[in-house]
Write an enzyme that holds these catalytic residues in place. Structure first.
Site, short mmCIF file in Angstrom:
data_model
loop_
_atom_site.label_atom_id
_atom_site.label_comp_id
_atom_site.label_asym_id
_atom_site.label_seq_id
_atom_site.Cartn_x
_atom_site.Cartn_y
_atom_site.Cartn_z
N HIS B 79 0.85 -1.20 0.00
CA HIS B 79 0.00 0.00 0.00
C HIS B 79 0.88 1.25 0.00
CE1 HIS B 79 -2.86 3.07 1.25
NE2 HIS B 79 -2.12 3.32 2.32
N ASP B 108 6.04 21.60 -26.64
CA ASP B 108 6.08 20.26 -26.06
C ASP B 108 7.18 20.25 -25.01
OD1 ASP B 108 6.16 17.38 -25.66
OD2 ASP B 108 5.15 17.23 -27.61
N TRP B 144 7.14 0.10 3.90
CA TRP B 144 7.64 0.83 2.72
C TRP B 144 9.02 1.43 2.99
CZ3 TRP B 144 8.88 5.90 1.21
CH2 TRP B 144 8.74 6.88 2.19
N SER B 172 13.07 6.10 -13.95
CA SER B 172 11.96 6.84 -14.56
C SER B 172 11.86 8.24 -13.97
CB SER B 172 10.67 6.06 -14.33
OG SER B 172 9.56 6.89 -14.49
N SER B 173 11.96 8.33 -12.64
CA SER B 173 11.83 9.65 -12.00
C SER B 173 12.96 10.57 -12.42
CB SER B 173 11.89 9.50 -10.47
OG SER B 173 10.74 8.87 -10.02
N HIS B 256 13.32 11.88 3.31
CA HIS B 256 12.70 13.14 3.70
C HIS B 256 12.50 14.09 2.52
CE1 HIS B 256 10.53 15.34 6.56
NE2 HIS B 256 10.96 16.40 5.93
N GLU B 258 12.02 13.16 -0.34
CA GLU B 258 10.92 12.48 -1.03
C GLU B 258 9.55 12.97 -0.53
OE1 GLU B 258 10.55 10.37 -3.47
OE2 GLU B 258 8.45 9.83 -3.11
N TYR B 260 8.85 15.86 0.52
CA TYR B 260 8.57 17.18 -0.07
C TYR B 260 8.36 17.10 -1.57
CZ TYR B 260 9.42 18.83 4.53
OH TYR B 260 9.32 19.02 5.87
N SER B 271 -1.62 27.19 -5.36
CA SER B 271 -1.32 28.59 -5.64
C SER B 271 -1.91 29.06 -6.97
CB SER B 271 0.20 28.83 -5.64
OG SER B 271 0.75 28.42 -4.42
N HIS B 305 15.04 13.05 11.95
CA HIS B 305 13.88 13.15 12.85
C HIS B 305 12.95 11.95 12.69
CE1 HIS B 305 11.63 15.71 9.62
NE2 HIS B 305 11.28 14.46 9.50
N HIS B 306 13.19 11.14 11.65
CA HIS B 306 12.45 9.88 11.54
C HIS B 306 13.07 8.82 12.44
CE1 HIS B 306 10.16 11.22 7.98
NE2 HIS B 306 11.26 11.91 7.70
N THR B 331 6.81 26.88 5.70
CA THR B 331 5.51 26.26 5.44
C THR B 331 4.39 27.18 5.93
OG1 THR B 331 6.62 24.19 5.90
CG2 THR B 331 4.26 24.09 5.58
N LYS B 334 3.69 29.95 3.55
CA LYS B 334 2.84 29.58 2.42
C LYS B 334 1.36 29.62 2.82
CE LYS B 334 4.16 27.28 -0.91
NZ LYS B 334 4.86 28.21 -1.77
N ARG B 453 1.88 1.28 15.12
CA ARG B 453 1.46 1.12 13.74
C ARG B 453 1.91 -0.25 13.22
NH1 ARG B 453 5.85 4.78 10.42
NH2 ARG B 453 4.72 3.97 8.64
#
Lengths: 377, 534
Positions: B79, B108, B144, B172-173, B256, B258, B260, B271, B305-306, B331, B334, B453
């Site tokens: 998931h 293009d 994950w 790909s990315s 991390h 990732e 963002y 926006s 921080h993870h 943040t 924004k 979790r």
């Protein structure tokens, strides 16, 4: 109409929120150590600041949503820039964050004060149980035991009613004295686990090859429950932590009997057991250590967890079977039980496996055979 | 050289897409590829969502009812992987493909053939990954975040397929990002300076740099896993002198930024939508750009921080606590700017605007719980509980996902030339809004009360909230199937859309007819001041 609905919604939310503040089950526990109380207070401080920020920001947003709508005839203003405002909402949040960081730093520094302990306990994670080892030299004799989930399978698969401590009960509690500084040295035998007792305000990963330090001075006797909090495989949800904090004198008495029984256990290594004695003991150990993978009927879950019934190992030479259980199979889920079980336990569980599930080899395994294997290596 | 002349010859005559199904295989057109990306991500979203419903079904009540713990772990893992790499990221790339050439006034993307390749890798990557679920021993079951050694020594055999799937996704990315950067830096219409670019273009430019910086790090991590598993190295094996914690440092150095990568383009989308429906220019454009750049920079220095519970020295804990708290500042800027944009506007509340406002509110809730999580001593109590699950679902579902849905409603008239049905759109919004909150809000409480979790079964005191959460998940899940219906109805029988489909819409894409021509701008458009910022 829409306004009414929204008012009703906000009313319901406010009601829910007040209920939330009252109910203990919905919030972090205050706990029973000085640190856990400091953590709780910190949590509530930050929480209230966040709620206040949320209320202010969302009030402005919803005021605008309700007032500045085209259907009310609002005409769009043309302003789109203000250096003063931008500076203000950069500086003010920074100041709020500094206000938050000060108490957070203080609590963190206090938590890192691991010295001056009265006793040390090694906490070792295994798939999927905890081992506790009392280390102090003052007590002369260090001993260890495993703490396994005690909730019966029948409750988990909904065949019998679940008790209050469902999934939070173990066969042997970790016992500690109150009012003494207990240092926990947390590590792991296999994958990463995490040892967490919410009421003590402490959690730390159990990492193989690393020793992490935690400490607690518990102020109230009682039974405190936690769970493994790092995904560690299949039975991650089934390895609870139960700590019993005892009054000092009571703890010391328990500790003394534990040391005595340790001596008795050492002596039993030289005994010779009968087939029936081994089978009875072996079945208990099989149920605790083997059945979660190899299943109660010995059929396993091939190919990951092979069957024991009619398996070449269980029907083959006894010493090979013993060695496999002692050393495990590297690169697989089969652990090296030589580190977890003593000679009596190893002998009886192997004997049981060779004479249960339709296996009937007809030999016998004694503690001395296990000790010989250990010495032979 | 002759090829170039050949191509020029074709461009002289505006032509549509090739005929037949092979069009989709060979296409180098940014709109076709954008469409492929978007449908692919929607399919992945439904598959990942179905897995979420399997999880919520098992968690509806305490006890094991439907699936075994082993399969439960495969569901949580897949998931997460499918939603992150298969749904959210490709959806943003699809939006970038559709919108960036139109928004910068280009015909293009800069590198059309690579564009084709970067999409067509993905179906292979995900077929490979999903096929592991049907293999002996099962698919990835280590979360994950695939922490070693659970994902190496103790992993199922299929982990090698997972590693190669991740390599393909990364390739790909990276190709997608190179293409986006090349397009933005080289193909803007004359007069569109960097500080006049639309916010979506800005956010994607920065996101693309983040992707190029961190996807190789992920590739490194999985390659080291591959070596540990098959070639007896010990990068992450303590017994061989390696370090399982190093895996986490490397993973989160990727992980991390990732996070963002999955939210910055969302900031861009919102926006665009808020100014349009407030009929008022975006407030603080310059500071919005700087805020995105600051967030991108900070994303590289907060990774640990993870890992607050992993056992770091005090100085390390303090550094990562302070740097993490700092993210709240840009943040916040924004959020304040969006509200200032709405302030004294002339607002209407079409479906994209509803999703955008819900984004601002619910993302802010996720941001506030993020500040709580940054506080290290308190994080010890939150870490790896449902509080974290609630937090990141608040920023990813009503955050990233809502922005994507808002973008689809907002630009679908431009893409298809058809207008969606407004009342169906609003129904979809309210179902999603209720569903998402009923699902994830109670998880804050179960987390604070101590529910870890990634567990298939839980203690009795968590029962009520889990039941509510499961009900919400089904409401949310089925309202996304309803979304599919709304989309198909729009494409088949939507009312014709105007070129400028929204009264307050600004930007070069709205100067094109609806649907937009196959080669967006054959000649560089004039960048008029009323269509751009600054």
């Amino acid at each position: 109409m829409k306004n009414q609905i929204l008012r009703m919604l906000t009313g319901t939310l406010a009601f829910l929120a007040s209920g939330v503040a009252l109910a203990d089950e919905l919030n972090m526990r205050v706990g029973v150590t000085d640190i856990s109380r400091q953590v709780y207070d910190l949590h509530m401080t930050i929480f209230y600041i966040c709620v206040a920020i949320g209320v202010v920001v969302f009030s402005v947003l919803f005021w605008s949503v309700f007032q500045h709508r085209k259907s009310k005839g609002a005409v769009a203003a043309t302003f789109h820039d203000s250096t003063k405002l931008e500076l203000a909402w950069t500086i003010v949040p920074t100041l709020i964050l500094i206000v938050m960081a000060i108490p957070a730093t203080q609590v963190l520094v206090a938590m890192y004060d691991t010295g001056g302990e009265d006793m040390n306990i090694e906490v070792r994670g295994y798939q999927w149980k905890w081992q506790y080892k009392y280390l102090d030299e003052d007590y002369n004799n260090s001993f260890s035991f495993f703490s396994n989930l005690a909730t019966p399978k029948s409750q988990i698969v909904n065949r019998s009613a679940k008790t209050d401590t469902y999934l939070l009960e173990v066969d042997e509690h970790l016992r500690i004295p109150i009012n003494r500084k207990v240092r926990f040295l947390v590590t792991s035998e296999d994958v990463i686990h995490a040892w967490w007792v919410p009421d003590f305000g402490i959690k730390r990963d159990a990492v193989p090859g690393m020793l992490n330090e935690l400490w607690a001075i518990v102020e109230e006797p009682g039974i405190y429950r936690g769970q493994c909090t790092e995904l560690c495989g299949k039975d991650h949800g089934f390895m609870p932590i139960v700590v019993e904090a005892m009054p000092e004198a009571e703890f010391d008495a328990w500790y003394a009997t534990k040391v005595t029984s340790e001596v008795v256990r050492q002596e039993s290594m030289s005994k010779t057991f009968t087939h029936d004695e081994l089978m009875v003991q072996g079945e208990v150990i099989y149920g605790t250590y083997c059945s979660s993978c190899h299943m109660a009927n010995g059929e396993g879950v091939p190919p990951v967890f092979p069957a024991i019934a009619k398996s070449p190992v269980a029907l083959g030479p006894r010493d090979d079977h013993l060695s496999l259980v002692i050393n495990g199979v590297s690169g697989s889920a089969m652990q090296a039980f030589g580190k977890q079980l003593d000679a009596v336990q190893l002998a009886s569980v192997v004997h049981y496996q060779r004479h249960a599930f339709g296996n009937d080899v007809g030999d016998i395994s004694q503690p001395q055979d296990v000790i010989n294997l250990f010495n032979g290596q | 050289m002759s090829e170039v002349i050949h191509a020029d010859h074709h461009d002289d005559h505006a032509h549509g897409p090739a005929k037949g199904m092979l069009r989709w295989l060979y296409t180098t057109n940014h709109k076709d590829i954008g469409t492929l990306y978007l449908w692919f991500s929607f399919a992945m979203f439904l598959i990942g969502g179905a897995m979420a419903l399997v999880i919520r079904t098992e968690l509806f009540q305490p006890g094991l009812q439907f699936i075994e713990p082993e399969f439960f772990n495969q569901m949580t893992t897949n998931h997460g992987l499918i939603m992150v790499f298969g749904a959210i990221m490709p959806a943003f790339v699809g939006l970038a493909n559709w919108l960036i050439p139109m928004q910068v006034g280009a015909p293009d993307m800069a590198l059309p053939r690579m564009n084709n390749l970067s999409f067509w890798i993905l179906p292979f990557a995900f077929s490979m990954m999903i096929s592991t679920l049907f293999m002996e021993g099962g698919g990835p079951n280590f979360g994950w975040t695939f922490y070693a050694p659970l994902s190496t020594t103790y992993a199922p055999d299929s982990v090698t397929y997972f590693i190669f799937a991740v390599h393909l996704m990364g390739a790909s990315s990276i190709m997608g990002s190179i293409n986006i950067i090349a397009t933005i830096l080289n193909m803007r219409a004359p007069g569109m300076t960097l500080m006049k670019m639309p916010m979506f273009v800005w956010t994607w430019l920065i996101t693309a740099y983040l992707l190029i910086a961190v996807m190789p790090v992920l590739a490194g991590a999985v390659t080291m896993m591959l070596f540990d598993i098959h070639f007896n190295t010990s990068f992450f094996n303590a017994a061989g002198g390696g370090d399982p914690v190093m895996f986490q440092h490397i993973f989160w150095f990727f992980g991390h930024p990732e996070v963002y990568i999955m939210i910055l383009p969302a900031f861009g989308i919102v926006s665009h939508i808020i100014p349009t429906f407030a009929r008022k220019q975006l407030f603080g454009y310059t500071s919005m750009v700087y805020a995105v750049a600051s967030i991108a920079f900070l994303s590289f220095i907060v990774w640990a921080h993870h890992m607050f519970t992993v056992g770091m020295p005090l100085a390390g804990q303090l550094f990562f606590m302070y740097s993490t708290m700092l993210i709240a500042v840009p943040t916040g800027v924004k959020v304040f700017n969006w509200i200032a944009t709405m302030w004294r506007g002339s607002m209407t509340f079409e479906t994209p605007m509803l999703f955008a406002i819900a984004f601002v509110v619910l993302f802010t809730i996720g941001g506030l719980s993020g500040i709580m999580l940054a506080i290290t001593p308190a994080d010890y109590q939150y870490h790896d509980t449902y509080f974290v699950v609630a937090h990141f679902h608040y920023v990813l579902v009503p955050g990233a996902l809502f922005s994507i849905i808002a973008a689809v409603y907002f630009w679908i008239p431009k893409w298809t030339g058809k207008m969606y049905d407004e009342s169906l759109g609003k129904l979809h919004f309210w179902l999603s809004f209720v569903g998402v909150n009923v699902t994830f809000f109670p998880q804050h409480f179960s987390g604070l009360a101590g529910m870890p979790r990634r567990i298939p079964d839980y203690a009795l005191q968590f029962a009520d909230f889990n039941m509510i959460s499961s009900v919400g998940a089904f409401i949310f899940g089925f309202s996304q199937v309803f979304f599919l219906y709304v989309l198909i109805k729009t494409i088949r029988s939507g009312a014709p859309a105007k070129a400028r489909s929204w009264e307050g819409a600004k930007g070069l894409e709205w100067t094109l007819p609806s649907p937009a021509p196959y080669h967006s701008f054959t000649y560089p458009p004039e960048v008029k001041s009323e269509e751009v910022h600054g």
